[in-house]
Scaffold this motif. Sequence first.
Motif, PDB file in Angstrom:
ATOM      1  N   GLY A  61       0.797  -1.280   0.078  1.00 19.47           N
ATOM      2  CA  GLY A  61       0.168   0.030   0.026  1.00 19.47           C
ATOM      3  C   GLY A  61       0.764   1.339   0.155  1.00 19.47           C
ATOM      4  O   GLY A  61       0.371   2.445  -0.634  1.00 19.47           O
ATOM      5  N   THR A  62       1.959   1.300   0.767  1.00 19.91           N
ATOM      6  CA  THR A  62       2.856   2.390   0.724  1.00 19.91           C
ATOM      7  C   THR A  62       3.534   2.670  -0.604  1.00 19.91           C
ATOM      8  O   THR A  62       3.494   3.901  -1.155  1.00 19.91           O
ATOM      9  N   ASP A 156      -6.366   7.846   1.412  1.00 14.73           N
ATOM     10  CA  ASP A 156      -5.967   6.519   2.030  1.00 14.73           C
ATOM     11  C   ASP A 156      -6.975   5.748   2.462  1.00 14.73           C
ATOM     12  O   ASP A 156      -7.487   5.837   3.376  1.00 14.73           O
ATOM     13  N   HIS A 159      -7.834   1.043   4.959  1.00 14.14           N
ATOM     14  CA  HIS A 159      -8.894   0.329   5.943  1.00 14.14           C
ATOM     15  C   HIS A 159     -10.281   0.110   5.117  1.00 14.14           C
ATOM     16  O   HIS A 159     -11.041  -0.597   6.207  1.00 14.14           O
ATOM     17  N   SER A 180      -4.611  -1.126   0.863  1.00 10.38           N
ATOM     18  CA  SER A 180      -3.645  -1.986   1.543  1.00 10.38           C
ATOM     19  C   SER A 180      -4.069  -3.550   1.824  1.00 10.38           C
ATOM     20  O   SER A 180      -5.137  -3.401   2.208  1.00 10.38           O
ATOM     21  N   LYS A 185      -4.600  -6.592   7.363  1.00  9.29           N
ATOM     22  CA  LYS A 185      -5.769  -6.092   6.950  1.00  9.29           C
ATOM     23  C   LYS A 185      -6.862  -7.193   6.795  1.00  9.29           C
ATOM     24  O   LYS A 185      -6.696  -8.409   6.654  1.00  9.29           O
TER      25      LYS A 185
HETATM   26  C1  LIG Z   1      -1.599  -0.360   6.262  1.00 10.38           C
HETATM   27  C2  LIG Z   1      -1.552   1.184   6.018  1.00 10.38           C
HETATM   28  C3  LIG Z   1      -0.997   1.625   5.088  1.00 10.38           C
HETATM   29  C4  LIG Z   1       0.106   1.050   4.395  1.00 10.38           C
HETATM   30  O1  LIG Z   1       0.189  -0.134   3.856  1.00 10.38           O
HETATM   31  P1  LIG Z   1       1.177  -1.040   3.384  1.00 10.38           P
HETATM   32  O2  LIG Z   1       0.655  -2.124   2.507  1.00 10.38           O
HETATM   33  O3  LIG Z   1       1.550  -1.903   4.877  1.00 10.38           O
HETATM   34  O4  LIG Z   1       2.253  -0.433   3.019  1.00 10.38           O
HETATM   35  C5  LIG Z   1      -1.272   3.044   4.719  1.00 10.38           C
HETATM   36  N1  LIG Z   1      -2.058   3.517   5.370  1.00 10.38           N
HETATM   37  C6  LIG Z   1      -3.057   3.168   6.599  1.00 10.38           C
HETATM   38  C7  LIG Z   1      -3.860   4.154   7.126  1.00 10.38           C
HETATM   39  C8  LIG Z   1      -2.830   1.894   6.714  1.00 10.38           C
HETATM   40  O5  LIG Z   1      -3.386   1.317   7.887  1.00 10.38           O
END
Ligand SMILES: *Cc1c(COP(=O)(O)O)cnc(C)c1O
Length: 370
Positions: A61-62, A156, A159, A180, A185
């Motif tokens: 997700g990043t 973002d 969630h 993500s 998750k």
């Molecule tokens: C988990 C998460 C991310 C990052 O996702 P990754 O897949 O771990 O890189 C970004 N923002 C929020 C709010 C998250 O909970």
Amino acid sequence: MSEKPIFVTQPSLPPLEEFIPYLEEIWSNKILTNDGPFHKQLEKALCEYLSVDHISLFANGTLALVTALQALRVTGEVITTPYSFIATSHSLLWNGISPVFVDISPHSFNLDPHKIEAAITPKTTAILPVHCYGYPCEVDHIQKIADTYGLKVLYDAAHTFGVRDKIGGISRHGDLSILSFHATKVFNTFEGGAIICPDAKTKQRIDYLKNFGIVDETTVIAPGINGKMNEIQAAMGVLQLAHVDKSIACRQEIDRLYRQDLEGVDGITIPEKPNTAQHNFSYFPILIEPSFLLSRDALYENLKSRGIFSRRYFYPLITDFPMYRGLPSANLSNLPQATDTAQKVLCLPIYPSLKREEIESIIKMIKAHT
Ligand SMILES: *Cc1c(COP(=O)(O)O)cnc(C)c1O
């Protein structure tokens, strides 16, 4: 004392024997990454499941966040929330963008739209809100501000997997939304992520950017990153998707049990369920008020000493970390609501394999302090 530790979440995994045929297929066709057959299949299946038209898969997700900002050509300053996982604002620093923090709303865990306008400067180019715990942001209000000031909106939506309003999937909002699929998750591909795109052209450009900016053997159009999801992750996603509704239903039942037994307990506030057509029950946050017998941290430690690992999501605030705390907008006086919530919040364990007896013993331990 419970025999084995109970964490805030346990990754959902399908039965191992169901995954073997997928591995055999990868081994036989020898396509390991770069938009392989499972990657294509997962993109199609997710578009259907999430009721969106275009999606681009990522290794996590990043990288999706970092690439989404690049795709929208966001620069200068971006308005965002301090009440999130650190990756939200790290994605801005990775792009050389300055975060400007705005407080959350007293009625939700999300960016307060009433406070956004005061934070806009001539350098502001975008808003980066988070649908915290899968509770939808005030998307119409945020979009109106963005339209008025000519700003991009990047959600973002890490969630929100499976969260829907009356019209469709929550991740359709904004110029782009990122997801993500990390192990913790609701829907996981071990590590993984995605960008929800509004049209085919945007998806095409994002597909270039996640593959070094390569268009063809002789054309590179931007300093893109390597953000591609591989075939093992994608195959895991295809299989996980078949189980995700069942998994959300289990979470819903746990949510019901916690609510039933903790509602009305002195010193504990349970946030109202969000006003959505479908929620994903990804987290179970409660607020430990000053009137509770123990402080939030004492309760957290007490549970921990009995093998229950709850989490203080999101404490500390992003603005407490060294790379952010010097910013003018990181000042506590600018963020009273986020500061208050970060001091009260405790997320209780919620995951499909959590047993009824375990839930009951967690509730009992909490109630022992009332
Ligand atoms: C988990 C998460 C991310 C990052 O996702 P990754 O897949 O771990 O890189 C970004 N923002 C929020 C709010 C998250 O909970």
